[in-house]
Motif scaffolding. Sequence first.
Motif, mmCIF file in Angstrom:
data_model
loop_
_atom_site.group_PDB
_atom_site.id
_atom_site.type_symbol
_atom_site.label_atom_id
_atom_site.label_comp_id
_atom_site.label_asym_id
_atom_site.label_seq_id
_atom_site.Cartn_x
_atom_site.Cartn_y
_atom_site.Cartn_z
ATOM 1 N N ASP A 1 0.687 -1.222 -0.351
ATOM 2 C CA ASP A 1 -0.093 -0.218 -0.136
ATOM 3 C C ASP A 1 0.539 1.380 -0.096
ATOM 4 O OD1 ASP A 1 -2.291 -1.682 0.457
ATOM 5 O OD2 ASP A 1 -2.417 -1.790 2.235
ATOM 6 N N SER A 2 1.850 0.879 0.543
ATOM 7 C CA SER A 2 2.746 2.097 0.289
ATOM 8 C C SER A 2 4.038 2.669 -1.130
ATOM 9 C CB SER A 2 3.972 2.295 1.358
ATOM 10 O OG SER A 2 3.511 2.231 3.295
ATOM 11 N N VAL A 3 3.600 1.541 -2.111
ATOM 12 C CA VAL A 3 4.172 2.262 -2.917
ATOM 13 C C VAL A 3 3.239 2.720 -4.051
ATOM 14 C CG1 VAL A 3 5.204 1.078 -5.724
ATOM 15 C CG2 VAL A 3 4.777 -0.349 -3.345
ATOM 16 N N HIS A 4 4.622 3.855 -4.016
ATOM 17 C CA HIS A 4 3.624 5.013 -4.996
ATOM 18 C C HIS A 4 2.871 4.759 -6.418
ATOM 19 C CE1 HIS A 4 3.079 8.976 -7.583
ATOM 20 N NE2 HIS A 4 4.290 10.003 -6.716
ATOM 21 N N PRO A 5 1.532 5.154 -6.332
ATOM 22 C CA PRO A 5 0.297 4.961 -7.051
ATOM 23 C C PRO A 5 1.255 4.595 -8.759
ATOM 24 C CG PRO A 5 -0.234 6.057 -5.857
ATOM 25 C CD PRO A 5 1.145 5.932 -5.318
ATOM 26 N N ALA A 6 2.104 5.344 -8.902
ATOM 27 C CA ALA A 6 2.381 5.558 -10.739
ATOM 28 C C ALA A 6 3.581 4.607 -10.278
ATOM 29 C CB ALA A 6 2.903 6.800 -10.827
ATOM 30 N N ASP A 7 3.381 3.432 -9.885
ATOM 31 C CA ASP A 7 5.392 2.265 -9.934
ATOM 32 C C ASP A 7 4.288 1.022 -9.231
ATOM 33 O OD1 ASP A 7 6.772 4.894 -10.238
ATOM 34 O OD2 ASP A 7 7.182 4.571 -8.577
ATOM 35 N N ARG A 8 3.497 1.500 -8.378
ATOM 36 C CA ARG A 8 3.037 -0.284 -8.675
ATOM 37 C C ARG A 8 2.405 -1.004 -9.175
ATOM 38 N NH1 ARG A 8 -2.238 1.365 -5.001
ATOM 39 N NH2 ARG A 8 -0.157 2.123 -3.926
ATOM 40 N N ASP A 9 1.999 -0.781 -10.652
ATOM 41 C CA ASP A 9 1.767 -1.939 -11.398
ATOM 42 C C ASP A 9 3.249 -2.316 -11.894
ATOM 43 O OD1 ASP A 9 -0.889 -1.444 -11.672
ATOM 44 O OD2 ASP A 9 -0.991 -0.041 -12.597
ATOM 45 N N ARG A 10 4.189 -1.537 -12.230
ATOM 46 C CA ARG A 10 5.252 -1.555 -12.870
ATOM 47 C C ARG A 10 5.834 -2.870 -11.256
ATOM 48 N NH1 ARG A 10 10.504 0.347 -11.496
ATOM 49 N NH2 ARG A 10 9.267 2.101 -10.647
ATOM 50 N N LEU A 11 6.156 -2.412 -10.348
ATOM 51 C CA LEU A 11 6.313 -3.320 -9.274
ATOM 52 C C LEU A 11 6.373 -4.757 -9.775
ATOM 53 C CD1 LEU A 11 8.576 -3.351 -6.980
ATOM 54 C CD2 LEU A 11 7.062 -2.247 -5.622
ATOM 55 N N MET A 12 4.872 -4.015 -9.367
ATOM 56 C CA MET A 12 4.420 -6.024 -8.920
ATOM 57 C C MET A 12 4.174 -7.044 -10.355
ATOM 58 S SD MET A 12 3.313 -4.662 -6.241
ATOM 59 C CE MET A 12 2.855 -4.261 -4.652
ATOM 60 N N ALA A 13 4.375 -6.459 -11.323
ATOM 61 C CA ALA A 13 4.520 -7.093 -12.687
ATOM 62 C C ALA A 13 5.652 -7.594 -12.975
ATOM 63 C CB ALA A 13 4.206 -6.560 -14.050
ATOM 64 N N ALA A 14 7.002 -6.182 -12.168
ATOM 65 C CA ALA A 14 8.805 -7.325 -12.239
ATOM 66 C C ALA A 14 8.039 -8.691 -10.995
ATOM 67 C CB ALA A 14 9.190 -5.985 -11.364
ATOM 68 N N CYS A 15 8.609 -8.075 -10.352
ATOM 69 C CA CYS A 15 8.376 -9.145 -8.963
ATOM 70 C C CYS A 15 7.712 -10.478 -9.179
ATOM 71 C CB CYS A 15 7.391 -8.851 -7.507
ATOM 72 S SG CYS A 15 8.507 -7.239 -7.144
ATOM 73 N N LEU A 16 6.301 -10.266 -9.577
ATOM 74 C CA LEU A 16 5.723 -11.724 -9.855
ATOM 75 C C LEU A 16 6.266 -12.686 -11.375
ATOM 76 C CD1 LEU A 16 3.190 -12.985 -9.293
ATOM 77 C CD2 LEU A 16 1.916 -12.122 -11.562
ATOM 78 N N ALA A 17 6.941 -11.913 -12.397
ATOM 79 C CA ALA A 17 7.679 -12.873 -12.753
ATOM 80 C C ALA A 17 9.180 -13.015 -12.370
ATOM 81 C CB ALA A 17 8.113 -11.330 -14.001
ATOM 82 N N PHE A 18 9.792 -12.265 -11.610
ATOM 83 C CA PHE A 18 10.584 -13.165 -10.786
ATOM 84 C C PHE A 18 10.829 -14.068 -10.028
ATOM 85 C CE2 PHE A 18 14.190 -12.407 -7.622
ATOM 86 C CZ PHE A 18 15.015 -13.276 -8.378
ATOM 87 N N TYR A 19 9.431 -14.229 -9.277
ATOM 88 C CA TYR A 19 9.405 -14.887 -8.187
ATOM 89 C C TYR A 19 8.562 -16.427 -9.157
ATOM 90 C CZ TYR A 19 9.407 -11.238 -4.980
ATOM 91 O OH TYR A 19 9.460 -10.429 -3.251
ATOM 92 N N ARG A 20 7.585 -16.319 -10.382
ATOM 93 C CA ARG A 20 7.225 -17.778 -11.043
ATOM 94 C C ARG A 20 8.561 -17.675 -12.182
ATOM 95 N NH1 ARG A 20 1.431 -15.519 -12.835
ATOM 96 N NH2 ARG A 20 0.390 -15.491 -10.976
ATOM 97 N N GLY A 21 9.842 -16.866 -11.981
ATOM 98 C CA GLY A 21 10.857 -17.306 -13.178
ATOM 99 C C GLY A 21 11.810 -18.360 -12.799
ATOM 100 N N ASP A 22 12.490 -18.143 -13.243
ATOM 101 C CA ASP A 22 13.776 -18.691 -12.696
ATOM 102 C C ASP A 22 15.162 -18.196 -12.601
ATOM 103 O OD1 ASP A 22 15.208 -21.541 -11.549
ATOM 104 O OD2 ASP A 22 15.846 -22.094 -13.841
ATOM 105 N N GLY A 23 15.267 -17.062 -12.874
ATOM 106 C CA GLY A 23 16.055 -16.246 -12.497
ATOM 107 C C GLY A 23 16.753 -15.845 -11.513
#
Length: 766
Positions: free
Chosen positions: A300-322
Motif C-alpha cells: 500500500d506504500s508503493v507510489h501509485p505511479a510505480d505500483r503496477d510496474r513493480l508488482m509485474a516485475a516481482c511476479l515475473a521474478f518469483y515465477r521465473g528462474d532468474g
Amino acid sequence: MTDGNGDRDFFAATLYEAIPQAFVALDTESRFTYVNAKAGAILGREPTSLLGRSVWDEFPDARRRPFATAYEQVKATKMPVLADGCFAPWECECTSRLYPCDGGVLVVFAEGVSLDQRKTHGVELSRYLRAVLDTTPECIKVVGRDGTLLDMNVAGITLIGAPSLEAIAGISVYPLVVERDRDAVRQAIETACDGERSHLEFEIVTLSGKRCRMESRIGPLRDESGVIIAALCMTRDVTQVRANEERLRESEARFRRLVERAPLGSFLNDSDGHTVYCNPRLAAIFGCPAEEIVAGAWRDSVHPADRDRLMAACLAFYRGDGEEMQYDYRIVRPDGAIRDLVVEQVRLRARDGLTEGFIGIIDDVTEHRVLEEQLRQSQKLEAVGRLAGGVAHDFNNLLTVIANYGQFLKQELEPGTRGRADLEELLGATRRAASLTRQLLTFGRKQPSSPKLLAPNDVITGVEDMLRRLIGEHIALVTDLEPGVGRVLVDPGQLEQILVNLAVNARDAMPTAGLLTIETAAVYLTHADILQPSAGSSIPALVGSPGEHVVIRVTDTGFGMDDETQRRVFEPFFTTKPLGHGTGLGLATIYGIVAQAGGRLCLRSAHGQGTTVEVYLPRTCAEVMEPARKPDAPNVDDVRHGTETVLVAEDESGVRESVRRILERAGYRVIEARHGADALLLWRERREEIALVLTDLVMPEMRGAELATTLRETAPDTRIVFMSGYASDAARATMSPDDVLLTKPFDAETLLRVVREVLDGVAQQS
C-alpha cells in the motif's frame, strides 16, 4: 458337497490364515470374534480358546496401556489408529494398528515374538540381546527405585569412566548427577517404577571429573508376567550437540544483530514471495512497524505511479528462474514523504535446487538522488556560466569599440544637433548593454568583486526606503531582522543587488496588491541540512557548506511558480515575463553572487501560493584588513594628458585602435602589439622608453598574465595595467596584488585616469 455359506466361511478362513500379519477381531463388546494362528502364537494361546472372551478379562494389564486409549479412539472416530504396543504381555516387543470394521475393531500386530519361541530360544535370545545392547552407542542402564545401578551396557560403562560393570554395580546413580538436576532425575526414576515414561536432560560428572550433558528417556522395565521390576534408562551424551547448538544460536544471534543494525533495509520472502521477516531499518524506511510490513502493508506504500510496474516485475521474478533482480521504485510514507528506493533480490535455493525463498536489501537513495540532481543542475549552470563569460568577453570588446568611437564622434558634433542626440541614444544603449554583460559575468562568477565584512541587517535597513519606492505603495514591505545575526563577507553592492532583484521579481508577481517580507536569522547548517531540502521546497540551486550562516529570507504573496518554472528559474535569460519586460538575468545574477560568496541558495514556491527565496551567507568573525590608503588621485583635469610611452597589447584590432587614439590624443606615445608574444618582442627592443604596459588578459599565443610574469622576471618594477572583458579566477590568481584590472567596456576618461594613476603610483581597481 457343502452349501454356499459353508463355502464362503471356508474360503474366508483360508484367506485370513494366508495373511502374513498376525491379527484379531473384536466385537463392540471387546470380545474376540476371530484370532488367526499367527496371533495365537504371539499371545501364547489357542485361537479357539479366546473366541467369545473379553480382551480385558484375558489380558487385564491392557487397560493400563496405550492400546486401551487407541481402542476407544477407533470406536469413537471410526478412523485407523497406530498404538504403541498392544494387549499382549510383552508390550515392548509388539505394536499394533487398529482399524474400524463392521461389528467391531480389527487389531493387526505389526511385529511380535511368540511365547513358544521365547521359551525355546530364551538363552540364545538373552545372549543376542546382550550383544545388541553392548554394541549400541547409547548408554542403557537398569536402575532400581532407590537409584541403585543394577545393570549397564558397555557404552554406559565407558561414558562414566568405570573399569567394568562389577566395579559400579550396586552403587547409587544420584551422586553422579550434578546437584541442581538430582531431584529431577530421582523423580523420573520413581515415576518410571510407577509405570510412567519421562524425557529429560541433566548434567553428570563422570568418575574422571568430566562434566557431560545427558539426554535420557526413562520408562518402566517389566518381567515376563508384566510386573514392573525397575526403571529402564536409555541415555545419550549430548554435550557436543548442545555445544554446537549453542554456537549455532550465537552465530544466529550475531547474524541477527548484524541484520537488525545494518544501515540497509533487508527482508526475507517465502517461495511465494510473501514477506516473512524485515529488519528495523526497513521498517524505518517505510515509516511503519515491521509487523505491518510482514503483513503486506508495504504494497500500500508503493507510489501509485510505480505500483503496477513493480508488482509485474516481482511476479515475473518469483515465477521465473532468474537468480537475482534489481529494480527501483518510490514509496509514500504515512507522513506523506516520498522516498526513492533501490532494491536487489536474490533467489534462495534448497539442496534439491528448488526455490525456498528470496532475500533482498533496500537502500533509501532519496538523498543520493537529490545530490545527483544538484550536481546536474550545478554542472548545467556552470556550463552556461562559462558560455556567458565567453560571450560577455567578446561582447565587451565590441562595446569598448562602439563606446570609444562614439565618444570620438561626440567630440566632433555640436551640442543640440540631431546627430549629437542620436549619438547620445547610441551611447546610452551601449551603457545598458554593458550592464547586461556585467550581470552575465556575475552569474558566471567572472565579475570582480570587493568583499567586505558587513552586517546584513545594516544593508537591508539602508536600502529599505529605496525598496519601498521600487515596489510601489500597493505592496506592503515588512522586515523582521533578528538582532545580532552576525556579519558576512560579501561585496556590499552585490548584496544590495540581491535585495533589489528579489524585490523587483516580487513586485512583478503582485501587480495589484500583496505583502513582501524580508527576514534575517542566524542558523547552523549540518551536513543533513544541506542535503535535505525543507519540506515542500525544490532542490537547492546551491548546496553550500555546513557551518554557521546568516539567512536572508525574502517572501512574497504573488503568483508563485510551478515545478517546471522552478527547475529553470536560475538559468540566464529564462523569464516568464512578457517580451520586453525582463532580461531573465535577475535570479541568475543572484545565483552568481551567492556562489561567489560560498553560500547556499534555496527557492520554495507553489502555483498561487507565493514564493520564498532563502540566501544563506557564511557567518564570519574574521577581521578584514583594509588596504593601505594611497595618496589622493590628481584632479580630473590633470589625468587627461601625459607624455610617457605605453605598450598596448590587444588582439582585437578595434579595441587596440581605439585605445591608441585615446592615448595619443592625450599626449602619450603608443607602441601597438597584436598579442603577448609580439608585445614581449617589442619590450625587449624598446624596453628603456616604455613606461607602462597595457595588456589584455586573454590573447592568443601568450596571455596577458604570462606576459606580465615574463617581463617582471627581468624588470620587477614594471608598471602593468590589465584589460579584460572578463577575468577568470585562474587569471586573477596570476596577477600581483598591486596590479590594476581595467574592466571592459571602458570610456576614454576611465582609461586616461587609470593610466595616469598607475604611472603616478596612486592607482586603484576600476
